[in-house]
Scaffold this motif. Structure first.
Motif, PDB file in Angstrom:
ATOM      1  N   GLY A   1       9.245  -5.067  -0.710  1.00 19.01           N
ATOM      2  CA  GLY A   1      10.486  -4.376  -0.392  1.00 19.01           C
ATOM      3  C   GLY A   1      10.591  -4.133   1.101  1.00 19.01           C
ATOM      4  N   PHE A   2      11.438  -3.178   1.501  1.00 21.76           N
ATOM      5  CA  PHE A   2      11.653  -2.899   2.917  1.00 21.76           C
ATOM      6  C   PHE A   2      10.417  -2.201   3.494  1.00 21.76           C
ATOM      7  N   HIS A   3       9.942  -2.695   4.628  1.00 17.08           N
ATOM      8  CA  HIS A   3       8.694  -2.211   5.205  1.00 17.08           C
ATOM      9  C   HIS A   3       8.920  -1.156   6.286  1.00 17.08           C
ATOM     10  N   ARG A   4       9.905  -0.290   6.121  1.00 13.70           N
ATOM     11  CA  ARG A   4      10.190   0.718   7.143  1.00 13.70           C
ATOM     12  C   ARG A   4       9.073   1.758   7.174  1.00 13.70           C
ATOM     13  N   THR A   5       8.721   2.181   8.391  1.00 14.72           N
ATOM     14  CA  THR A   5       7.581   3.065   8.624  1.00 14.72           C
ATOM     15  C   THR A   5       7.675   4.353   7.815  1.00 14.72           C
ATOM     16  N   GLY A   6       6.554   4.696   7.144  1.00 14.15           N
ATOM     17  CA  GLY A   6       6.452   5.963   6.442  1.00 14.15           C
ATOM     18  C   GLY A   6       7.051   5.979   5.056  1.00 14.15           C
ATOM     19  N   THR A   7       7.507   4.826   4.569  1.00 13.70           N
ATOM     20  CA  THR A   7       8.085   4.754   3.228  1.00 13.70           C
ATOM     21  C   THR A   7       7.027   4.346   2.211  1.00 13.70           C
ATOM     22  N   VAL A   8       7.379   4.441   0.934  1.00  9.67           N
ATOM     23  CA  VAL A   8       6.488   3.985  -0.134  1.00  9.67           C
ATOM     24  C   VAL A   8       6.164   2.506   0.037  1.00  9.67           C
ATOM     25  N   GLU A   9       7.164   1.723   0.436  1.00 12.80           N
ATOM     26  CA  GLU A   9       6.949   0.285   0.610  1.00 12.80           C
ATOM     27  C   GLU A   9       6.017  -0.007   1.794  1.00 12.80           C
ATOM     28  N   ASP A  10       6.126   0.803   2.834  1.00 10.96           N
ATOM     29  CA  ASP A  10       5.217   0.659   3.977  1.00 10.96           C
ATOM     30  C   ASP A  10       3.772   0.916   3.548  1.00 10.96           C
ATOM     31  N   LYS A  11       3.575   1.933   2.731  1.00 11.16           N
ATOM     32  CA  LYS A  11       2.222   2.217   2.226  1.00 11.16           C
ATOM     33  C   LYS A  11       1.735   1.093   1.324  1.00 11.16           C
ATOM     34  N   ALA A  12       2.645   0.527   0.520  1.00 13.23           N
ATOM     35  CA  ALA A  12       2.258  -0.613  -0.322  1.00 13.23           C
ATOM     36  C   ALA A  12       1.791  -1.781   0.536  1.00 13.23           C
ATOM     37  N   GLY A  13       2.469  -1.999   1.676  1.00 14.39           N
ATOM     38  CA  GLY A  13       2.043  -3.056   2.586  1.00 14.39           C
ATOM     39  C   GLY A  13       0.681  -2.786   3.185  1.00 14.39           C
ATOM     40  N   ALA A  14       0.417  -1.521   3.528  1.00  9.74           N
ATOM     41  CA  ALA A  14      -0.898  -1.159   4.079  1.00  9.74           C
ATOM     42  C   ALA A  14      -1.992  -1.369   3.040  1.00  9.74           C
ATOM     43  N   ASP A  15      -1.738  -0.913   1.828  1.00 13.15           N
ATOM     44  CA  ASP A  15      -2.744  -1.056   0.769  1.00 13.15           C
ATOM     45  C   ASP A  15      -3.007  -2.519   0.454  1.00 13.15           C
ATOM     46  N   TRP A  16      -1.943  -3.305   0.402  1.00 12.47           N
ATOM     47  CA  TRP A  16      -2.113  -4.740   0.127  1.00 12.47           C
ATOM     48  C   TRP A  16      -2.936  -5.408   1.212  1.00 12.47           C
ATOM     49  N   LEU A  17      -2.604  -5.133   2.488  1.00 12.66           N
ATOM     50  CA  LEU A  17      -3.329  -5.778   3.580  1.00 12.66           C
ATOM     51  C   LEU A  17      -4.789  -5.334   3.603  1.00 12.66           C
ATOM     52  N   ALA A  18      -5.031  -4.054   3.339  1.00 17.13           N
ATOM     53  CA  ALA A  18      -6.416  -3.570   3.290  1.00 17.13           C
ATOM     54  C   ALA A  18      -7.192  -4.271   2.176  1.00 17.13           C
ATOM     55  N   LYS A  19      -6.545  -4.472   1.033  1.00 16.29           N
ATOM     56  CA  LYS A  19      -7.203  -5.164  -0.077  1.00 16.29           C
ATOM     57  C   LYS A  19      -7.522  -6.611   0.292  1.00 16.29           C
ATOM     58  N   GLU A  20      -6.559  -7.288   0.928  1.00 16.56           N
ATOM     59  CA  GLU A  20      -6.798  -8.681   1.326  1.00 16.56           C
ATOM     60  C   GLU A  20      -7.923  -8.762   2.352  1.00 16.56           C
ATOM     61  N   ALA A  21      -7.919  -7.853   3.324  1.00 14.01           N
ATOM     62  CA  ALA A  21      -8.998  -7.854   4.321  1.00 14.01           C
ATOM     63  C   ALA A  21     -10.343  -7.567   3.671  1.00 14.01           C
ATOM     64  N   GLY A  22     -10.355  -6.633   2.724  1.00 13.44           N
ATOM     65  CA  GLY A  22     -11.594  -6.337   2.008  1.00 13.44           C
ATOM     66  C   GLY A  22     -12.101  -7.527   1.221  1.00 13.44           C
ATOM     67  N   SER A  23     -11.193  -8.302   0.644  1.00 12.38           N
ATOM     68  CA  SER A  23     -11.612  -9.474  -0.135  1.00 12.38           C
ATOM     69  C   SER A  23     -12.243 -10.547   0.745  1.00 12.38           C
ATOM     70  N   LEU A  24     -11.962 -10.495   2.056  1.00 13.15           N
ATOM     71  CA  LEU A  24     -12.589 -11.429   2.989  1.00 13.15           C
ATOM     72  C   LEU A  24     -13.955 -10.941   3.456  1.00 13.15           C
ATOM     73  N   GLY A  25     -14.334  -9.738   3.041  1.00  9.77           N
ATOM     74  CA  GLY A  25     -15.638  -9.200   3.384  1.00  9.77           C
ATOM     75  C   GLY A  25     -15.615  -8.147   4.467  1.00  9.77           C
ATOM     76  N   ALA A  26     -14.419  -7.683   4.842  1.00  5.55           N
ATOM     77  CA  ALA A  26     -14.315  -6.701   5.914  1.00  5.55           C
ATOM     78  C   ALA A  26     -14.437  -5.285   5.382  1.00  5.55           C
ATOM     79  N   SER A  27     -14.907  -4.395   6.230  1.00  9.27           N
ATOM     80  CA  SER A  27     -14.878  -2.960   5.971  1.00  9.27           C
ATOM     81  C   SER A  27     -13.627  -2.409   6.638  1.00  9.27           C
ATOM     82  N   VAL A  28     -12.706  -1.889   5.835  1.00 11.92           N
ATOM     83  CA  VAL A  28     -11.354  -1.583   6.304  1.00 11.92           C
ATOM     84  C   VAL A  28     -11.137  -0.078   6.368  1.00 11.92           C
ATOM     85  N   SER A  29     -10.426   0.369   7.414  1.00  7.74           N
ATOM     86  CA  SER A  29     -10.005   1.758   7.529  1.00  7.74           C
ATOM     87  C   SER A  29      -8.485   1.827   7.571  1.00  7.74           C
ATOM     88  N   LEU A  30      -7.925   2.838   6.913  1.00  4.02           N
ATOM     89  CA  LEU A  30      -6.513   3.161   7.064  1.00  4.02           C
ATOM     90  C   LEU A  30      -6.429   4.378   7.971  1.00  4.02           C
TER      91      LEU A  30
END
Length: 356
Positions: free
Chosen positions: A14-43
């Motif tokens: 959805g719309f990735h405007r800062t501070g919205t539910v969709e923005d958080k979904a984008g952060a969580d998704w990217l953190a998950k993808e980075a973690g799947s590559l073997g990274a230790s991720v911080s939000l």
């Protein structure tokens, strides 16, 4: 994961405007993808007073045209504001022109209607460069207006304190005295799939390579929210890392807007000759040479504008895009996936060589 898979997933939030539910979904998704590559991720969180539009429209000849607030302008009362109202036609790039703020600060009007003037019709919104300090009169964006002059403007919104997040990965090097930052923005007004997607693919592919072969110097990967609101995320990132934007601080590689947008042109921006040359050589080797090389004196319009002004070392990849800041910027028609893959391979190779 492939570039196409990542891009489809990004478009789905959805719309990735800062501070919205969709923005958080984008952060969580990217953190998950980075973690799947073997990274230790911080939000890494930061606070902002989010704008939540309640009522936004302009009345012309008895016809009501819905709009979107200009996010660094003050609101009207709930019943709006009558004349005098001014009308101007502006592209999303107008915020970077020298007379933009003077136009916004003019005192001869009670409200301002910005008719969006993108390469394609639609609500091509302007970034809120002064989000923390709204200025000028109440202002709204509209896609078009009838011939009649506006009679009443309503831009009524509320503010909500919320958290947004930067997605940060630190890859320790053997030489802890040197630092490299690989940065891409990840927030925007709409889905903005070609505006943001190419940079995210470059970021993930670079991360994959650095996890597979640890670098000589420290590398910090950051995907920031707050882009469309005056770079709030970069400000928060630097508050935790003072001095990194200085000449003797970190080296910055910035994956900017519109990388691999369909029909777009790719440019390298940097005031640093060796970094410019290294990125151009990597892109050429990958079969995707840059279309243009910006003059070394040009001040970037994105996040590395802040690095440039502080004298830091950086190189930016940025493209053009006919759907820039428009809701139509969607998967799949807005993207040239093979070009994104070549650019990501080149940028990854350049970063790997730079990091050692």
């Amino acid at each position: 994961m492939t570039a196409a898979t990542w891009l489809q997933a990004w478009d789905s939030h959805g719309f990735h405007r800062t501070g919205t539910v969709e923005d958080k979904a984008g952060a969580d998704w990217l953190a998950k993808e980075a973690g799947s590559l073997g990274a230790s991720v911080s939000l890494e969180p930061f606070l902002l007073s989010r704008i939540d539009p309640i009522s936004c429209w302009v009345e012309c000849g008895g016809q009501r045209i819905e709009g979107v607030p200009v996010f660094d302008s003050p609101p009207t009362p709930p019943d709006g504001s009558g004349g005098p109202l001014a009308v101007t036609h502006l592209s999303p790039w107008a915020v970077y022109t020298p007379d933009f703020q003077a136009m916004r600060r003019a005192t001869d009007r009670a409200g301002l209607v910005i008719v969006c003037l993108g390469a394609e019709p639609g609500l091509g919104l302007l970034n809120a460069e002064q989000f923390r300090e709204p200025y000028g009169c109440p202002a709204i964006h509209v896609a078009k207006l009838p011939p009649a002059h506006p009679e009443r403007l309503v831009s009524f919104y509320r503010r909500t304190m919320v958290e947004a997040h930067n997605v940060v990965v630190t890859i320790p090097g053997r030489d802890r005295s040197r630092k490299l930052v690989v940065m891409t923005p990840r927030s925007s007004w709409w889905q903005s799939t070609s505006e943001r997607g190419g940079g995210l693919v470059c970021w993930l592919e670079t991360l994959r390579a650095l996890i597979a072969a640890p670098p000589e110097m420290d590398v910090v990967m950051t995907a920031n929210s707050g882009h469309e609101l005056g770079h709030l995320g970069l400000d928060a990132f630097l508050e935790r890392r003072p001095g990194w934007d200085q000449p003797d601080g970190a080296i910055w590689v910035h994956y900017g807007a519109n990388i691999g947008a369909m029909g777009g042109q790719l440019s390298i921006q940097s005031a640093d000759g060796p970094l410019r040359d290294a990125m151009r050589a990597a892109l050429t080797e990958a079969g995707q040479p840059p279309d243009t090389m910006a003059p070394e004196t040009r001040v970037p319009s994105g996040e590395t504008k802040d690095i440039h002004r502080m004298g830091g070392r950086y190189v930016t990849l940025v493209g053009t895009n006919r759907l820039f800041h428009l809701p139509q910027d969607r998967w799949p028609h807005a993207l040239d996936v093979p070009a994104i893959e070549r650019i990501a391979a080149a940028a990854t190779a350049m970063v790997r060589a730079l990091a050692g």
